[in-house]
Scaffold this motif. Structure first.
Motif, PDB file in Angstrom:
ATOM      1  N   VAL A 110     -72.037   6.715  29.722  1.00 62.93           N
ATOM      2  CA  VAL A 110     -70.940   7.242  28.904  1.00 62.93           C
ATOM      3  C   VAL A 110     -69.980   6.150  28.436  1.00 62.93           C
ATOM      4  N   PHE A 111     -69.747   5.145  29.257  1.00 57.97           N
ATOM      5  CA  PHE A 111     -68.835   4.067  28.875  1.00 57.97           C
ATOM      6  C   PHE A 111     -69.599   3.056  28.001  1.00 57.97           C
ATOM      7  N   ALA A 112     -69.992   3.508  26.840  1.00 55.17           N
ATOM      8  CA  ALA A 112     -70.867   2.730  25.971  1.00 55.17           C
ATOM      9  C   ALA A 112     -70.082   1.805  25.052  1.00 55.17           C
ATOM     10  N   LEU A 113     -70.742   0.728  24.645  1.00 56.99           N
ATOM     11  CA  LEU A 113     -70.186  -0.188  23.656  1.00 56.99           C
ATOM     12  C   LEU A 113     -69.942   0.579  22.358  1.00 56.99           C
ATOM     13  N   GLY A 114     -68.784   0.361  21.789  1.00 59.16           N
ATOM     14  CA  GLY A 114     -68.425   1.068  20.571  1.00 59.16           C
ATOM     15  C   GLY A 114     -67.633   2.325  20.841  1.00 59.16           C
ATOM     16  N   PHE A 115     -67.680   2.792  22.099  1.00 56.37           N
ATOM     17  CA  PHE A 115     -66.851   3.925  22.496  1.00 56.37           C
ATOM     18  C   PHE A 115     -65.802   3.501  23.516  1.00 56.37           C
ATOM     19  N   ALA A 116     -66.230   2.978  24.654  1.00 52.24           N
ATOM     20  CA  ALA A 116     -65.304   2.632  25.728  1.00 52.24           C
ATOM     21  C   ALA A 116     -64.841   1.173  25.676  1.00 52.24           C
ATOM     22  N   TYR A 117     -65.552   0.342  24.961  1.00 50.27           N
ATOM     23  CA  TYR A 117     -65.158  -1.070  24.867  1.00 50.27           C
ATOM     24  C   TYR A 117     -65.843  -1.690  23.667  1.00 50.27           C
ATOM     25  N   GLY A 118     -65.484  -2.939  23.396  1.00 53.10           N
ATOM     26  CA  GLY A 118     -66.093  -3.674  22.288  1.00 53.10           C
ATOM     27  C   GLY A 118     -65.094  -3.990  21.195  1.00 53.10           C
ATOM     28  N   GLY A 119     -65.460  -4.916  20.360  1.00 55.22           N
ATOM     29  CA  GLY A 119     -64.601  -5.290  19.245  1.00 55.22           C
ATOM     30  C   GLY A 119     -63.328  -5.994  19.665  1.00 55.22           C
ATOM     31  N   GLY A 120     -63.385  -6.720  20.786  1.00 52.55           N
ATOM     32  CA  GLY A 120     -62.200  -7.430  21.252  1.00 52.55           C
ATOM     33  C   GLY A 120     -61.165  -6.532  21.902  1.00 52.55           C
ATOM     34  N   ARG A 121     -61.539  -5.280  22.212  1.00 51.60           N
ATOM     35  CA  ARG A 121     -60.603  -4.340  22.833  1.00 51.60           C
ATOM     36  C   ARG A 121     -60.885  -4.286  24.330  1.00 51.60           C
ATOM     37  N   TRP A 122     -59.912  -4.706  25.108  1.00 48.95           N
ATOM     38  CA  TRP A 122     -60.074  -4.699  26.552  1.00 48.95           C
ATOM     39  C   TRP A 122     -58.715  -4.724  27.232  1.00 48.95           C
ATOM     40  N   PHE A 123     -58.656  -4.173  28.431  1.00 52.21           N
ATOM     41  CA  PHE A 123     -57.434  -4.052  29.224  1.00 52.21           C
ATOM     42  C   PHE A 123     -56.299  -3.420  28.406  1.00 52.21           C
ATOM     43  N   ASP A 124     -55.170  -4.072  28.262  1.00 50.62           N
ATOM     44  CA  ASP A 124     -54.006  -3.411  27.645  1.00 50.62           C
ATOM     45  C   ASP A 124     -54.238  -3.029  26.185  1.00 50.62           C
ATOM     46  N   ILE A 125     -55.213  -3.634  25.531  1.00 48.00           N
ATOM     47  CA  ILE A 125     -55.540  -3.242  24.153  1.00 48.00           C
ATOM     48  C   ILE A 125     -56.948  -2.631  24.106  1.00 48.00           C
ATOM     49  N   GLY A 126     -57.365  -2.049  25.221  1.00 45.01           N
ATOM     50  CA  GLY A 126     -58.705  -1.492  25.330  1.00 45.01           C
ATOM     51  C   GLY A 126     -58.920  -0.272  24.459  1.00 45.01           C
ATOM     52  N   ALA A 127     -60.173   0.084  24.294  1.00 51.12           N
ATOM     53  CA  ALA A 127     -60.537   1.204  23.430  1.00 51.12           C
ATOM     54  C   ALA A 127     -59.929   2.517  23.902  1.00 51.12           C
ATOM     55  N   GLU A 160     -76.302   0.754  21.675  1.00 51.01           N
ATOM     56  CA  GLU A 160     -75.016   1.451  21.772  1.00 51.01           C
ATOM     57  C   GLU A 160     -74.152   1.185  20.552  1.00 51.01           C
ATOM     58  N   ARG A 161     -74.119  -0.059  20.129  1.00 53.65           N
ATOM     59  CA  ARG A 161     -73.331  -0.392  18.936  1.00 53.65           C
ATOM     60  C   ARG A 161     -73.850   0.373  17.712  1.00 53.65           C
ATOM     61  N   HIS A 162     -75.166   0.438  17.594  1.00 55.22           N
ATOM     62  CA  HIS A 162     -75.786   1.149  16.475  1.00 55.22           C
ATOM     63  C   HIS A 162     -75.490   2.651  16.555  1.00 55.22           C
ATOM     64  N   ALA A 163     -75.602   3.211  17.751  1.00 60.20           N
ATOM     65  CA  ALA A 163     -75.343   4.642  17.927  1.00 60.20           C
ATOM     66  C   ALA A 163     -73.887   4.978  17.643  1.00 60.20           C
ATOM     67  N   ALA A 164     -72.977   4.098  18.045  1.00 63.41           N
ATOM     68  CA  ALA A 164     -71.558   4.332  17.775  1.00 63.41           C
ATOM     69  C   ALA A 164     -71.280   4.319  16.278  1.00 63.41           C
ATOM     70  N   GLN A 165     -71.979   3.467  15.569  1.00 66.07           N
ATOM     71  CA  GLN A 165     -71.763   3.352  14.119  1.00 66.07           C
ATOM     72  C   GLN A 165     -72.365   4.521  13.354  1.00 66.07           C
ATOM     73  N   PHE A 166     -73.507   5.031  13.830  1.00 63.47           N
ATOM     74  CA  PHE A 166     -74.248   6.035  13.058  1.00 63.47           C
ATOM     75  C   PHE A 166     -74.318   7.405  13.742  1.00 63.47           C
ATOM     76  N   GLY A 167     -73.472   7.629  14.744  1.00 65.51           N
ATOM     77  CA  GLY A 167     -73.460   8.929  15.398  1.00 65.51           C
ATOM     78  C   GLY A 167     -74.739   9.234  16.137  1.00 65.51           C
ATOM     79  N   GLY A 168     -75.264   8.239  16.837  1.00 69.56           N
ATOM     80  CA  GLY A 168     -76.580   8.377  17.429  1.00 69.56           C
ATOM     81  C   GLY A 168     -76.626   8.535  18.933  1.00 69.56           C
TER      82      GLY A 168
END
Length: 234
Positions: free
Chosen positions: A116-133, A68-76
């Motif tokens: 659909v709630f994939a890493l790099g789209f719906a969450y990840g990178g320290g983004r969660w709850f009030d600072i979520g993606a 998921e992280r790879h797909a988010a980075q490269f449009g995959g």
């Protein structure tokens, strides 16, 4: 207001379908924009595997988050997932409409979230709850329930309230991804209602839908407070 309704019921004459139709009609009449994903009509595949991706990060092992992280980075992401992600990115409010089955979501809706709630789209990178993606958007759950209201209490046959039954979805999924979560809509035993009672419920639901922008919200966890508590515990 742009509203994305994810509808998860297989029967077009169901009360869930009537709720989705009522919501869509009310929103459009009021000048809002609406997108509906009718998962059964779309034949949405709930199974999460390599079909999620058009790219490959590691061909030797399927690690979901790595891919998921790879797909988010490269449009995959596969086109069916990308289309659903685009609808979420487009909307101001996400509405999930479904029947409660075995104290949980229908498999097709759970699979939609898993994919659909994939890493790099719906969450990840320290983004969660009030600072979520997905912070800045609202979400509401609307569900029909076979049993009466009294069955869903600390003293009821299930030993749990509907808020506790849906806590993983409301808090662990929607709020975690950053959505401000609107107080949910619970419709108990629609199959036992008279036509007049059903119409009254639909009229009330139309009012709820038109108030999505100002509806009361569930409490939102502040990620900073949680991080301070974790550090204190350590």
């Amino acid at each position: 207001m742009r509203v994305f309704i994810v509808h998860a019921h297989h029967e077009p004459t169901s009360f869930n379908a009537a709720m989705t139709a009522a919501a869509k009609a009310a929103l459009l009449e009021a000048g809002h924009e609406v997108e509906v994903s009718d998962l059964y009509a779309m034949k949405f595949d709930p199974v999460s595997d390599r079909r999620n991706f058009t790219t490959i990060a590691d061909a030797s092992r399927l690690d979901q988050q790595v891919e998921e992280r790879h797909a988010a980075q490269f449009g995959g992401f596969a086109p069916d997932l990308r289309a659903e992600m685009d609808k979420i990115a487009w909307c101001d409010v996400l509405v999930l409409q479904f029947p409660l089955w075995w104290l949980g979501l229908p498999a097709i809706l759970k699979g939609w979230i898993d994919r659909v709630f994939a890493l790099g789209f719906a969450y990840g990178g320290g983004r969660w709850f009030d600072i979520g993606a997905l912070a800045g958007k609202r979400a509401m759950v609307s569900t029909t329930i076979g049993g009466p209201d009294a069955a869903y209490s600390d003293r009821g046959v299930y030993g749990a309230t509907m808020m506790s039954v849906l806590h993983p979805l409301l808090h662990g999924t929607l709020a975690f991804a950053g959505f401000s979560v609107i107080e949910p809509v619970f419709v108990h035993s629609p199959q036992r209602m008279s036509p007049t009672e059903r119409e009254a419920v639909l009229a009330h639901y139309r009012e709820r839908i038109l108030a999505l922008e100002t509806a009361p919200l569930l409490p939102m966890l502040k990620s900073g407070d949680y991080e301070r508590l974790v550090r204190k515990a350590d």
